[in-house]
Design an enzyme around this catalytic site. Sequence first.
Site, PDB file in Angstrom:
ATOM      1  CG  ASP A 311      13.625 -76.768   1.992  1.00  0.00           C
ATOM      2  OD1 ASP A 311      12.654 -77.124   1.296  1.00  0.00           O
ATOM      3  OD2 ASP A 311      14.297 -77.547   2.690  1.00  0.00           O
ATOM      4  CD  GLU A 362       8.848 -77.094   1.884  1.00  0.00           C
ATOM      5  OE1 GLU A 362       8.517 -78.186   1.421  1.00  0.00           O
ATOM      6  OE2 GLU A 362       9.900 -76.926   2.513  1.00  0.00           O
TER       7      GLU A 362
END
Length: 666
Positions: A311, A362
């Site tokens: 993330d 991401e």
Amino acid sequence: MKQKMITCDKTLVNNIEKFKSGESYNSYKFMGCHMNKENGAISFTVWAPNAKEVYLVGDFNNWDKNSHPMMNVENSGVWNIVTSDIQEGDSYKYNVVGCDGLSRLKSDPYAFFSEIRPNTASIVYDLDKYQWKDEKWQIKKENIIHNQIPMNIYEVHLGSWKRKWDGEFFSYEELYEMIDYVKDMGYTHIEILPITEHPLDQSWGYQTVGYYSSSSRYGKPNEFKAFVDKCHENDIGIIIDFAYSHFCKDDHGLYKFDGSPQFEYQDSLKAENIGWGTAHFDLGKPEVNSFLISNALYWFNEFHIDGIRVDAVSSMLYLDYDIGEWRPNKYGGRENLEAIDFIKKFNEHIYKYTQNPLIVAEESTAWPMVTGPTYKGALGFTYKWNMGWMNDTLRYMEMDPVYKKYHHELITFSFMYAFSENFILPLSHDEVVHGKKSLLDKMPGDPWQKFANLRTLYAYYMIHPGKKLLFMGSEFGQGLEWRYAYGLEWELLEVEPNKAMKNYVKDLNHLYKNEKALYEVDNSYDGFDFIDPHNNEQSVVVLMRKGKKAEDFIIAVINFTPVVHYDYKIGVPYNGVYEEVFNTDDKSYGGSGQTMSGSQLFSHKEKWHNKDYHIKIKVPPLGVTFIKGKIDIEKINKIEIEKTEKIFIGGKSKKDSVELIRKQQL
């Protein structure tokens, strides 16, 4: 209470040296809590380099802060105690007397299991009792080439896929229902929002405390192993989200663990993530490298996961990312140099020590070469979420169709960079929270048009190069935004539009899995042909996806307006008979029925869209038709051979060109 102590052995000393050098990639095997099955003693080891004293406390000693002192092993800053006073299932913490003289009760950073929130203690747990049954899956995984297989990911938050009537969570075993559902729907992978232990439900798991502990909300660690095993039994891969960019600042966690910035940066400008109210890991510190790289390998090796999604990679790469005041690097730039080195090292070692892993970033900026091998200068990720595609596509789809012709580039621009990275196309949880509305509710028009637009979005996303990811609930057109504290709106499946949408997505998913053209050449223009990207006046796009073999191709005609087009001419690559194999406007999906089912579409020998042949079709309103050819394979192969044998150098044939090259070399 009398305790039985065992002095540290040479093995621990050697392991500590590797840990402190940043080269220990299985540090979870000696750090934290480990049971000796021969003598019943349990070893506890924790890194607290600036602590004055450390004590083991827990149920076993009535949380007496001073009864079980730990040893600073050779003054390394790694503390250890071995005792037989504690047993499996007992809760414990470390009483860390920091460099500031204050005592802090800290959870074990390497704990394998933890109490369910709001309690925060670690729990003694034996991971080795589970017997894996996924040998067949592991053998199959050995020779997978990820870019050449279908990858259609169902993204889930375990706590809100379904909830019990009293608001309690489903257990890992009860979530086997999800596995059956995912298999039936035609997905290939489940991606799970972080299941590492976290104190706050509202963080969805992204503000982690227990990086080695699967959340007790859903059961015990070995029960999660069984869940993964069950997925593999059903040919479903498992990807888990991790937040290595930051960690939460709860008192029992990693923050100021020994009274000083231990896991976080010493420099407060780099340590604080103001936007999230969290702390950044010091990615240049060797011990933090050992902690985080070991963590990823722990989940691959001990839980047999197939991939991880990292993330907020952008917040790791940039010094000025969402933190307010910042300080440039030594070259005056905004890049976090030690983070770049860490990310490359992190990915290299996952590839080195695990079997054919998926490592997904991401990354929301235009950082070059996020995917690809580090020896070529890339960061080393397998895939990157295509955030540009997602933002442009949703912005376009939210428009009233009358305005779309003025913004046609939003739906075509992504093809210009579609192969610059290995991409996943995300329609993720981030797009259906915080007032952004559900995917269905984003669509313009009346209820019928909303569903038609959503079907069109999904078909466009399926024909577009890149692997696929869809967040739970979106597959049946959930009306509300995602709510982490509630289950999905499963009751909508009793209503025809939503039931039809679910069946539509199921059929579309299986079409994707069955058509090699849609996934086999997913990272090259060799697998793509933009037949007509220019018809902005009618907001119609025609494109073709191709597999490795000439006969494996599929043409999609995408109409982003509610106007039906009859006798619409499209270029086709070969002479033959074509047929419609899928239409989003089918009445069974809630469409208006403007289909060509059963019709034979004969090609005409006339150039169109830069092709030698064309066919005439009916284009559905706010819909997509997928077309395949019934063609003479032997004739196609002959044509392809003739094409490849025509290599021109100065207008000469292949034979003449070879002779010319030979003469030039002489």
